[in-house]
Motif scaffolding. Structure first.
Motif, PDB file in Angstrom:
ATOM      1  N   CYS A 304       0.857  -1.188   0.000  1.00 35.17           N
ATOM      2  CA  CYS A 304       0.000   0.000   0.000  1.00 35.17           C
ATOM      3  C   CYS A 304       0.894   1.240   0.000  1.00 35.17           C
ATOM      4  O   CYS A 304       1.820   1.341   0.801  1.00 35.17           O
ATOM      5  N   CYS A 307       0.285   3.506   3.641  1.00 34.38           N
ATOM      6  CA  CYS A 307       0.855   3.076   4.921  1.00 34.38           C
ATOM      7  C   CYS A 307       2.174   2.328   4.733  1.00 34.38           C
ATOM      8  O   CYS A 307       2.940   2.195   5.684  1.00 34.38           O
ATOM      9  N   VAL A 310       1.262  -2.947   4.528  1.00 31.68           N
ATOM     10  CA  VAL A 310       0.570  -4.185   4.142  1.00 31.68           C
ATOM     11  C   VAL A 310       0.349  -4.225   2.622  1.00 31.68           C
ATOM     12  O   VAL A 310       0.354  -3.181   1.966  1.00 31.68           O
ATOM     13  N   CYS A 330      -4.185  -0.305   0.478  1.00 32.19           N
ATOM     14  CA  CYS A 330      -4.801  -1.409   1.221  1.00 32.19           C
ATOM     15  C   CYS A 330      -6.252  -1.025   1.559  1.00 32.19           C
ATOM     16  O   CYS A 330      -6.638   0.141   1.424  1.00 32.19           O
ATOM     17  N   CYS A 333      -6.731   1.836   4.322  1.00 30.29           N
ATOM     18  CA  CYS A 333      -6.304   3.163   3.856  1.00 30.29           C
ATOM     19  C   CYS A 333      -7.315   3.732   2.850  1.00 30.29           C
ATOM     20  O   CYS A 333      -7.625   4.924   2.879  1.00 30.29           O
TER      21      CYS A 333
HETATM   22 ZN    ZN Z   1      -2.430   1.039   3.691  1.00 31.90          ZN
END
Ligand code: ZN
Ligand code: ZN
Length: 356
Positions: A304, A307, A310, A330, A333
């Motif tokens: 992602c 962030c 992940v 992700c 988000c």
């Molecule tokens: Zn994310």
């Protein structure tokens, strides 16, 4: 693409001749048999016991890792040494006995020396196997006669450098299977579906694909125009011709193949894979018809962008709030961003990689 990533390829192996019960092959094997004194099967049971005894396997693993790190720090003295805890004074008796046997072994190649350093590398992602056990594909019937077991790997181009490839999986298939069966084993999120419970050798071809093997293009759904196009793509090589039979009718046993030679497979318009034979061996009488997936490398997913923690589950198009388009995000988000007023913003779910 750099074909040296696979090679060097073997001579052409005519599968039908390879599995023939009489003739040159058996003479060659017989000649070799007389010069062989032992086989790996002689030590198989002992190795299994060793590996299944936690104290012994832990000792072997630890000893190996220690040897590797000693070799690395000896060849690279500037590198900071990690402090090592001292070994226990008293090993269990079984470990001492095992180490004693290893120390007097005359197998010199079992001991790594300084000359091994150029050949050592850290494990790569593709060395790891996401499968704990081989994945068995539905059985079907073994057709009578002799068969070869063909082990092959699938390679994909890596996203960050399309001149490089990485192995994504390895499979085992019997030579009476067809090119369509081989294609069924191929893990790719862009295939129509991965139906493991579907009986083999039945129904229509699962998808449209073409595979190029030794100058011949096999494919049911691709017309002559594509084959002509493929033939003209590389001026330096011999043009391709279309296979006499389709992928559903072409048995692997009817082909001549080379180990280590990449065979190009394309499907879904432009999704490319390379099929590389790893080994061909004679199947025993008891061998069942099942096909197996032996290895699947962990899939490297785009993280992602927001962030960076992940794997992304969405790719977002045309959202001015994000710095790029498409932008991988992700689930949390993307939810936290809130909906956009802009009607041109399109969130697209990324394919699921649940292929184990
Ligand atoms: Zn994310
Ligand atoms: Zn694909």
């Amino acid at each position: 693409m750099d074909y040296s990533l696979f090679g060097p390829p073997s001579e052409l192996i005519n599968i039908a001749a390879f599995i023939a019960p009489t003739g040159t092959r058996s003479e060659v094997l017989h000649e070799q048999d007389s010069s062989v004194d032992c086989s790996v099967f002689d030590i198989r049971e002992e190795l299994n016991v060793l590996w299944n005894t936690p104290a012994l396997s832990a000792h072997i693993t630890k000893k190996f890792e220690h040897t590797i790190s000693t070799l690395h720090s000896a060849s690279n003295p500037t590198k900071k040494k990690r402090p090592r805890l001292p070994d226990p004074d008293n090993y269990p008796e079984e470990v001492t006995t095992l180490q004693g046997k290893l120390d007097v072994s005359s197998l010199l190649s079992a001991r790594l020396g300084a000359t091994a350093v150029p050949f050592l590398r850290n494990p790569k992602n593709t060395d790891y196997n996401t499968l704990l056990h081989p994945k068995i594909w539905s059985d079907g019937e073994v057709s009578p006669g002799h068969h070869a077991i063909i082990t092959f790997s699938v390679y994909n181009r890596v996203p960050w450098d399309t001149s490089l490839v990485a192995r994504i999986s390895q499979h085992e298939i019997l030579s009476f299977r067809t090119l369509s069966d081989l294609y069924r084993l191929l893990p790719c999120p862009y295939k129509d579906s991965l139906q493991t419970d579907k009986p083999l050798n039945t129904g229509p071809s699962p998808s449209q694909f073409v595979i190029c093997v030794e100058g011949v293009a096999y494919g049911d759904s691709y017309d002559k125009k594509l084959v002509d196009h493929l033939g003209n793509m590389s001026k330096s090589k011999k043009p391709l011709r279309k296979g006499t039979f389709g992928v559903d009718e072409t048995q692997l046993a009817s082909l001549s193949l080379r180990i280590g030679q990449p065979y190009w497979l394309v499907h879904q318009g432009n999704c490319e894979h390379f099929i590389v034979l790893d080994q061909i061996s004679i199947a025993s009488e008891e061998r069942t018809a099942h096909m197996q997936t032996l290895h699947i490398s962990p899939t490297l997913l785009d993280l992602c962008r927001a962030c960076t923690k992940v794997p992304a589950a969405w790719t977002i198009l045309n959202d001015i709030r994000l710095g790029e388009s498409p932008c991988p995000l992700c689930g949390p988000c993307w939810r936290n961003m809130g909906t956009s007023e802009d009607p041109t913003v399109v969130p697209i779910p990324l394919p699921s990689y649940d292929i184990t």
